[in-house]
Motif scaffolding. Structure first.
Motif, PDB file in Angstrom:
ATOM      1  N   ILE A   1       0.845  -1.202   0.000  1.00 49.96           N
ATOM      2  CA  ILE A   1       0.000   0.000   0.000  1.00 49.96           C
ATOM      3  C   ILE A   1       0.876   1.247   0.000  1.00 49.96           C
ATOM      4  N   ARG A   2       1.924   1.234   0.797  1.00 47.75           N
ATOM      5  CA  ARG A   2       2.826   2.392   0.841  1.00 47.75           C
ATOM      6  C   ARG A   2       3.535   2.589  -0.504  1.00 47.75           C
ATOM      7  N   LYS A   3       3.997   1.506  -1.081  1.00 51.78           N
ATOM      8  CA  LYS A   3       4.646   1.595  -2.388  1.00 51.78           C
ATOM      9  C   LYS A   3       3.657   2.080  -3.455  1.00 51.78           C
TER      10      LYS A   3
ATOM     11  N   PHE B   1      -6.271  10.994  -0.698  1.00 56.26           N
ATOM     12  CA  PHE B   1      -5.316   9.894  -0.672  1.00 56.26           C
ATOM     13  C   PHE B   1      -5.051   9.473   0.769  1.00 56.26           C
ATOM     14  N   PRO B   2      -5.864   8.552   1.299  1.00 55.17           N
ATOM     15  CA  PRO B   2      -5.623   8.103   2.674  1.00 55.17           C
ATOM     16  C   PRO B   2      -4.264   7.414   2.758  1.00 55.17           C
TER      17      PRO B   2
ATOM     18  N   ALA C   1       3.814   5.398  -5.926  1.00 56.15           N
ATOM     19  CA  ALA C   1       3.706   5.204  -7.377  1.00 56.15           C
ATOM     20  C   ALA C   1       2.526   5.977  -7.958  1.00 56.15           C
ATOM     21  N   ILE C   2       1.399   5.981  -7.260  1.00 55.94           N
ATOM     22  CA  ILE C   2       0.212   6.694  -7.731  1.00 55.94           C
ATOM     23  C   ILE C   2       0.487   8.191  -7.781  1.00 55.94           C
ATOM     24  N   ILE C   3       1.074   8.735  -6.730  1.00 53.23           N
ATOM     25  CA  ILE C   3       1.371  10.174  -6.691  1.00 53.23           C
ATOM     26  C   ILE C   3       2.299  10.536  -7.852  1.00 53.23           C
TER      27      ILE C   3
END
Length: 196
Positions: free
Chosen positions: A21-23, A98-99, A27-29
């Motif tokens: 989830i952190r990765k 973005f939680p 990547a999404i940002i």
């Protein structure tokens, strides 16, 4: 043929959900920033790194190898600072969208340069710029202002979004490196003016 016990196998599987989830967040940002880096950010000249790159390339072709290397390093760090600016600009108004999981260490969010080291770098380079340049070139003034803006933003709020802290520290660090490289570039070519 032995039958699988799904419960037993499930218990033996590694639990990487939080890590992934952190990765995925990072990547999404970065993907979103890449797609939305269209608007201007006040105080930031998005094409300036490209101008520095082209100048360094030209200097290389005309035999000014030392200058070419120094301008290229400046362009590299400026491009990194601009990437951080874009990420900050994208993330700030979307913090609620973005939680984010709470992290246990700086390494989980790829915080590569520590805050104190960045503050020390900016302070040191500011002193050097003030001692060596009178008047201080406009681009150096802008980079000092941007670095200060990011460090001041961290001091104003205690409970910032962890990734936003990361991006601001990295932006400040990259502007510090830009200034270090510019000092050396101007030593190689004192009268160069590259307009943004």
């Amino acid at each position: 043929m032995p039958q699988c016990n799904n419960n037993k196998n499930h218990q033996q599987m590694p639990d990487n959900a939080e890590f992934e989830i952190r990765k995925a967040f990072i990547a999404i940002i970065e993907a979103e920033v890449t797609q939305t880096w269209q608007k201007s950010i006040s105080g930031v000249h998005a094409g300036e790194a490209t101008l520095l790159y082209k100048y360094s390339f030209h200097a290389s072709k005309t035999g000014k190898r030392l200058a070419a290397e120094r301008w290229a390093r400046t362009a590299k760090h400026l491009a990194r600072a601009l990437k951080q600016e874009a990420k900050i600009s994208f993330l700030e108004p979307r913090l609620v969208d973005f939680p984010l999981l709470q992290c246990t260490s700086a390494e989980e969010y790829a915080l590569t340069e520590k805050r104190k080291m960045t503050v020390d770098l900016i302070s040191s380079v500011r002193e050097t710029v003030q001692a060596k340049f009178n008047p201080i070139p406009d681009n150096m003034k802008r980079y000092l202002e941007r670095a200060k803006l990011h460090m001041d933003a961290l001091a104003e709020t205690e409970h910032l979004h962890y990734v936003l802290v990361n991006e601001r520290v990295n932006a400040g660090y990259e502007y510090g490196r830009v200034l270090e490289c510019l000092i050396l570039a101007y030593e190689a070519e004192p009268n160069v003016k590259i307009a943004a």
